[in-house]
Design an enzyme around this catalytic site. Structure first.
Site, PDB file in Angstrom:
ATOM      1  N   THR A 123       3.018   7.884   5.948  1.00  0.00           N
ATOM      2  CA  THR A 123       2.041   8.966   6.101  1.00  0.00           C
ATOM      3  C   THR A 123       1.919   9.461   7.546  1.00  0.00           C
ATOM      4  OG1 THR A 123       0.823   8.026   4.252  1.00  0.00           O
ATOM      5  CG2 THR A 123      -0.388   9.554   5.662  1.00  0.00           C
ATOM      6  N   THR A 155      -1.337   0.833   6.406  1.00  0.00           N
ATOM      7  CA  THR A 155      -1.956  -0.450   6.060  1.00  0.00           C
ATOM      8  C   THR A 155      -1.203  -1.568   6.776  1.00  0.00           C
ATOM      9  OG1 THR A 155      -2.555   0.413   3.902  1.00  0.00           O
ATOM     10  CG2 THR A 155      -2.566  -1.988   4.140  1.00  0.00           C
ATOM     11  N   GLU A 360      -1.587   4.832  -1.499  1.00  0.00           N
ATOM     12  CA  GLU A 360      -0.319   4.753  -2.265  1.00  0.00           C
ATOM     13  C   GLU A 360      -0.242   5.830  -3.347  1.00  0.00           C
ATOM     14  OE1 GLU A 360       1.776   1.238  -3.072  1.00  0.00           O
ATOM     15  OE2 GLU A 360       1.155   0.283  -1.203  1.00  0.00           O
ATOM     16  N   SER A 363      -4.955   9.900  -7.199  1.00  0.00           N
ATOM     17  CA  SER A 363      -4.916  10.024  -8.668  1.00  0.00           C
ATOM     18  C   SER A 363      -4.194  11.311  -9.072  1.00  0.00           C
ATOM     19  CB  SER A 363      -6.336  10.036  -9.236  1.00  0.00           C
ATOM     20  OG  SER A 363      -6.947   8.788  -9.010  1.00  0.00           O
TER      21      SER A 363
END
Ligand code: CAA
Length: 379
Positions: A123, A155, A360, A363
């Site tokens: 990202t 992360t 990740e 939705s």
């Protein structure tokens, strides 16, 4: 299987005994407990899906077991399940699957044993859901590549020593050509930028990573030059199964806390679990968590038998993340005013659950992946 049941039992006992007592403090201090870290190394939770020959737990062909372990850790503390889940699924495992023997020798043992923590740096400020929009450049110079640019929201980023960095190495028609490099964070020119102060999974480290003329040898390319987008998608396909497993654990935690509270709390002269309004919430929660669990194990099973599992993983991640968010919402509601208080775990669950609908792949992206698969392949 017997082994899967044993992994659940061992991980449940470990998580309850060692992670649970420090989970609230970790959330408040935004730090992972170093003693738990050491114990998790010994228990091989940093190498769950890596073969024993590289120092892992040897469950590389049993993704259901990996899910069960992640679920049980997530049932106690989502900060830990995301730390080990990301480390294993989107850093160590891709090196095991796509790496050369030399890359495995140089990077995998330290990752599998937890000596070094791993992260997946995809990202960027202008490349979130649009993963193909990566701007961090890798320019060839002799037998090295020079990396310039920055990553965000990684992360484990601030504490990782091995990174999978998605870079752009050119242009292929209308698309950017992407390439993944394995980067040792001790390389000159690399630095950690801002550590994010997040709503949930606060003990999990989420950081900005800065690359200024970072020289990486050509032999650190994961897969082939220009294969980075496709590999990133495959890496995320696998990672999403583990994200789903983490949500199953969190949803289960919300369910158990709600049942316990509904069986204790007395209002209007009876336990609140006797009221239909509470019963229906608990019934819906249990049904949604169990549905998520089955979808997650199905995606894991498809992976283990070598079937295409990308859309199954996306379905599992979509359903499990939304189910755990709804479960956390209802768990706080059932706890009433107490649910808002830090003294009750459901307050933390509520904040942690929101994260999973976003990282990740949001939705919305999961729905895109599922629909794309169905429309292209005809179901
Ligand atoms: N496996 C293999 N190939 C794939 C693939 C997959 N899962 N998905 C797509 N591809 C291929 C396609 O077949 C296509 O190939 P052709 O050009 O030969 O036809 C090519 O890749 C492009 O595919 P799309 O047209 O579908 O690509 P797109 O640009 O429209 O978008 C996307 C795809 C699914 C939206 C993708 O960008 C995506 O997954 N976005 C979300 C990114 C994401 O999840 N980010 C979170 C990162 S995690 C994080 O940051 C936190 C952390 O630390 C872990």
């Amino acid at each position: 299987t017997k082994r899967q049941q044993m992994i659940r039992k061992i991980t449940r006992e470990f998580s309850e005994e060692y992670i649970a007592p420090v989970a609230e403090e970790s959330d408040q201090t935004s730090q992972l407990d170093p003693k738990v870290f050491e114990m998790m190394k010994k228990m091989k939770y940093f190498g769950t899906c890596i073969p024993k020959e590289y120092g892992g737990a040897g469950l590389q062909d049993d993704t259901i077991s990996f899910c069960i372990a992640t679920e049980e850790i997530g049932r106690i503390d989502a900060s830990w399940s995301i730390t080990t889940g990301v480390h294993c699924s989107v850093c160590a495992y891709p090196i095991y699957i796509f790496g050369t023997d030399d890359q495995k020798d140089r990077f995998l043992v330290d990752l599998a044993t937890g000596e070094k923590l791993g992260a997946f740096a995809l990202t960027e400020a202008n490349a979130g859901s649009d993963a193909g929009g990566v701007q961090l450049t890798a320019v060839k110079d002799g037998d090295e590549y020079i990396l310039n640019g920055s990553k965000i929201f990684a992360t484990n980023g601030g504490i990782a020593e091995t990174l999978l960095v998605v870079t752009t190495t050119g242009q292929k028609g209308r698309r950017k050509e992407l390439t993944i490099f394995i980067v040792d964070t001790n390389t000159p020119g690399y630095s950690v930028g801002i550590r994010e102060d997040k709503l949930g999974v606060r003990a999990s480290n989420t950081s900005e990573l800065v690359f200024q003329d970072v020289r990486v040898p050509e032999e650190n390319i994961l897969g082939r030059l220009g294969q980075g987008f496709r590999l990133s998608m495959q890496i995320l396909d696998y990672g999403r199964i583990l994200m789903a497993a983490q949500c199953v654990g969190l949803g289960q935690a919300c369910l158990e806390a709600s049942i316990k509270y509904a069986n204790e709390r007395v209002q209007f002269g009876q336990k609140i679990g006797r009221f239909q309004g509470i019963q229906w919430k608990i019934a819906d929660m249990a049904t949604a968590v169990e549905s998520s669990r089955l979808l997650t194990y199905k995606a894991a099973y498809k992976c283990d038998i070598g079937e295409d599992y990308g859309h199954a993983g996306a379905m599992a991640k979509l359903v499990a993340s939304e189910a755990s968010m709804q479960a956390a919402h209802d768990a706080v509601q059932i706890h009433g005013g107490y649910g808002l208080m830090k003294a009750y775990d459901v307050e933390r669950y509520f904040r942690d659950a929101k994260m999973a609908e976003i990282y990740e792949g949001t939705s919305e992206i999961q729905r895109y992946v599922i629909a794309n698969h169905l429309l292209r392949k005809g179901g």
